[in-house]
Write an enzyme that holds these catalytic residues in place. Structure first.
Site, PDB file in Angstrom:
ATOM      1  CG  MET A 127       5.103  -4.623  -8.779  1.00  0.00           C
ATOM      2  SD  MET A 127       6.877  -4.550  -8.444  1.00  0.00           S
ATOM      3  CE  MET A 127       6.908  -3.979  -6.760  1.00  0.00           C
ATOM      4  CD  GLU A 128       0.274  -7.749  -7.686  1.00  0.00           C
ATOM      5  OE1 GLU A 128      -0.505  -6.792  -7.746  1.00  0.00           O
ATOM      6  OE2 GLU A 128       1.186  -7.927  -8.546  1.00  0.00           O
ATOM      7  CG  ASP A 142       7.837  -9.450  14.183  1.00  0.00           C
ATOM      8  OD1 ASP A 142       8.395  -8.685  14.998  1.00  0.00           O
ATOM      9  OD2 ASP A 142       6.672  -9.857  14.326  1.00  0.00           O
TER      10      ASP A 142
END
Length: 175
Positions: A127-128, A142
């Site tokens: 998950m990391e 972004d």
């Protein structure tokens, strides 16, 4: 509607029991206190596709917000360290290594993002690694959205995991 028996010793007819559910089907954090501590590593990958002109602007350092790749790499590293705060039921882990690589790919066009995370603990770091790739891609978006809003983040997946009860696993190439 009745809930299937999800006790740890029972496998439902459709596969292994879900470890994050108790016998009543309620979410729970898995107890890893009896598991052996060993070295565990995971690698994940993903991509962000964009117009060739956007890729060229980022590579030449002409993005309005500055160092797009450096900022995205740092965000991926920071995200891996915060995974247990972002993903419910993830264990906080003592991460020993986090590596995030962001490479241009003119075939997309865009960038390929890879993250490798390593620990010595009772549970894995899949998950990391996935979180690092995801947040690096979001940060890249972004940082470059002033150039292009139609960029597409995708193909985020686990490539390899090493260590733990299930041992070594590697994604097989598609035929």
């Amino acid at each position: 509607m009745t809930k299937p028996d999800m006790s740890p010793d029972t496998e439902p007819a459709n596969g292994p029991a879900l470890t994050h559910l108790d016998s009543q089907g309620q979410a729970q954090m898995v107890d890893v206190s009896t598991k052996a501590t060993n070295v565990r590593q995971a690698t994940a990958t993903g991509s962000i596709a964009m117009r060739a002109a956007t890729l060229a602007a980022i590579q030449s350092g002409n993005a309005p917000k500055g160092d797009v790749i450096g900022t995205a790499r740092l965000a991926g590293i920071m995200a891996a360290k915060q995974t247990s705060m972002l993903i419910p039921l993830c264990h906080p882990l003592p991460l020993k290594k986090i590596e995030v690589n962001i490479e241009p790919d003119s075939d997309l066009p865009g960038y390929r993002i890879d993250a490798t995370v390593k620990t010595k603990s009772e549970t894995g770091v899949e998950m990391e690694a996935l979180t690092a790739v995801s947040v690096a891609a979001l940060t890249l978006y972004d940082m470059a959205k002033a150039l292009e809003k139609s960029m597409c983040i995708g193909d985020i997946h686990l490539v390899e995991k090493i260590g733990g009860k299930s041992g070594h696993w590697q994604k097989q190439p598609s035929p």
